[in-house]
Design an enzyme around this catalytic site. Structure first.
Site, PDB file in Angstrom:
ATOM      1  N   LEU A 107      43.277 -67.408  80.139  1.00  0.00           N
ATOM      2  CA  LEU A 107      43.098 -66.767  81.447  1.00  0.00           C
ATOM      3  C   LEU A 107      44.345 -66.937  82.321  1.00  0.00           C
ATOM      4  O   LEU A 107      44.290 -66.825  83.535  1.00  0.00           O
ATOM      5  CB  LEU A 107      41.853 -67.324  82.144  1.00  0.00           C
ATOM      6  CG  LEU A 107      40.560 -67.155  81.343  1.00  0.00           C
ATOM      7  CD1 LEU A 107      39.391 -67.805  82.067  1.00  0.00           C
ATOM      8  CD2 LEU A 107      40.257 -65.671  81.087  1.00  0.00           C
ATOM      9  N   ASP A 154      50.562 -61.044  82.955  1.00  0.00           N
ATOM     10  CA  ASP A 154      49.881 -62.183  83.589  1.00  0.00           C
ATOM     11  C   ASP A 154      50.365 -62.387  85.022  1.00  0.00           C
ATOM     12  O   ASP A 154      49.575 -62.557  85.949  1.00  0.00           O
ATOM     13  CB  ASP A 154      50.119 -63.463  82.774  1.00  0.00           C
ATOM     14  CG  ASP A 154      49.760 -63.280  81.312  1.00  0.00           C
ATOM     15  OD1 ASP A 154      49.011 -62.335  80.998  1.00  0.00           O
ATOM     16  OD2 ASP A 154      50.242 -64.066  80.477  1.00  0.00           O
TER      17      ASP A 154
END
Ligand code: GLA
Length: 362
Positions: A107, A154
């Site tokens: 994540l 990201d």
């Protein structure tokens, strides 16, 4: 400013797998979970870093530049180094971090750490910068200082996220658009519990295979290739399969954006399932655990689609679910997964959240 705070979220990749470093397109969401940084200036070139749960204070001197150590501190130090190279005052600072993100779940806890550092330091030592400059600088810190060859996904998601919207990132033009996320739906993120290590060789190997396919086709990047072109080209079988995934993902992202604009989220769910199949067969970046999680998710009522998210080779899946069914879907996925694999999965339900700089810096 003498003191500053910043928050940068983790992200979940919704569609567009391994497209970022191929000049492609991707859809992602910022999470409510992330990294909080509390920073203050220190005299001279003294730098002190601390992170909850990572031991005591780590001290450094700016001197002739920081040296990579292979520890978590490389991420903030890399960012500080890039900011100084970009012209920011190389003053001393102390930052204390607190993370609510599970690490190793895919994540982007590292991008969150970089972006939180950049925003906090820019508040202590201002330098005029646009939002994409911040994302780019953090990516550079990761590529050049930490030594991980990631794309822009990201960092850009962590910077640009917007509540109730997906981030639609075009890595060629570096353009970002916020696409409204359908009401009544949300994202279920389920961590397989199997460690994800981006620094590993698999990611770089896939990257090289994509570059090889582009080279053989005579295009600058796979973004420039259509599916038909790829099938007709003389590309070795393995590189062709890798490229098939990336080219397919770009097409799927464009189709998903169109469908979301028409208010048809079911299409996105179907494309997520196609994406996962392509990960399994073409890119081979899935695992038996991720496949099991996706299987259990898509067989539940109220789940529109699911796929692995992020680099792959472990980590998490993301499922598109009806808000009212989310809790039940999560429970059934976790228990089915436990029975089949003996592993404990952990998950949470979310809606897209704000990035570190939703509209502050243009
Ligand atoms: C990781 C990388 C990203 C991207 C994804 C795959 O998360 O950090 O840059 O390449 O994998 O889409």
């Amino acid at each position: 400013m003498e003191e500053a705070k910043a928050f940068a979220p983790g992200r979940v990749e919704v569609l567009g797998n391994h497209t970022d470093y191929n000049g492609g397109v991707v859809l992602s969401a910022a999470l409510e979970l992330g990294v909080e940084a509390s920073a203050r200036r220190l005299p001279g070139g003294r730098v002190e870093l601390q992170s909850e749960g990572m031991g005591g204070v780590e001290g450094f001197e700016r001197g002739g530049g920081f040296v990579r150590s292979g520890k978590w501190t490389d991420y903030p130090l890399g960012v500080a180094e890039m900011l100084a190279a970009a012209g920011a005052e190389a003053g001393g600072f102390s930052i204390s971090f607190r993370s609510t993100l599970p690490s190793g779940a895919g994540l982007s806890s590292s991008a969150a750490l970089e972006v939180a550092t950049a925003v906090a330091l820019l508040r202590l030592y201002p330098l005029p910068m646009g939002r994409m400059d911040v994302a780019r600088l953090c990516r550079r810190a990761e590529n050049e200082f930490v030594g991980v060859n990631c794309g822009l996904l990201d960092q850009a998601s962590s910077v640009f996220g917007r509540r109730g919207h997906l981030v639609f990132l075009d890595c060629r033009s570096e353009g970002v658009e916020a696409i409204p996320f359908p009401e009544g739906l949300g994202l279920l993120v389920v961590d397989s519990g199997v460690k994800h290590a981006l620094v590993g060789g698999e990611y770089n190997e896939r990257r090289e295979q994509c570059f090889e396919a582009a080279r053989r086709m005579g295009v600058a990047a796979l973004r420039d290739a259509s599916g038909a072109q790829l099938e007709a080209a003389a590309v070795p079988e393995l590189a062709k399969r890798r490229a098939r995934h990336v080219v397919g993902e770009n097409e799927r992202v464009f189709r998903a954006v169109e469908a979301l604009r028409r208010g048809d989220p079911r299409v996105l769910g179907g494309l997520m399932v196609e994406s996962h199949r392509s990960s399994m067969g073409n890119f081979e970046n899935s695992t038996a655990e991720l496949d099991a999680l996706v299987d259990f998710a898509v067989s539940q009522k109220g789940c529109l689609g699911a796929r692995l998210t992020g680099g792959g080779f472990g980590g998490s899946i993301v499922a598109l679910v009806e808000e009212g069914s989310a809790q039940r879907v999560l429970e059934d996925v976790v228990s089915g997964y436990r029975e089949r694999t003996g592993n404990r999965a952990k998950g949470f339900f979310c809606r897209p959240w704000d990035g570190a700089l939703p509209d502050e810096i243009r």
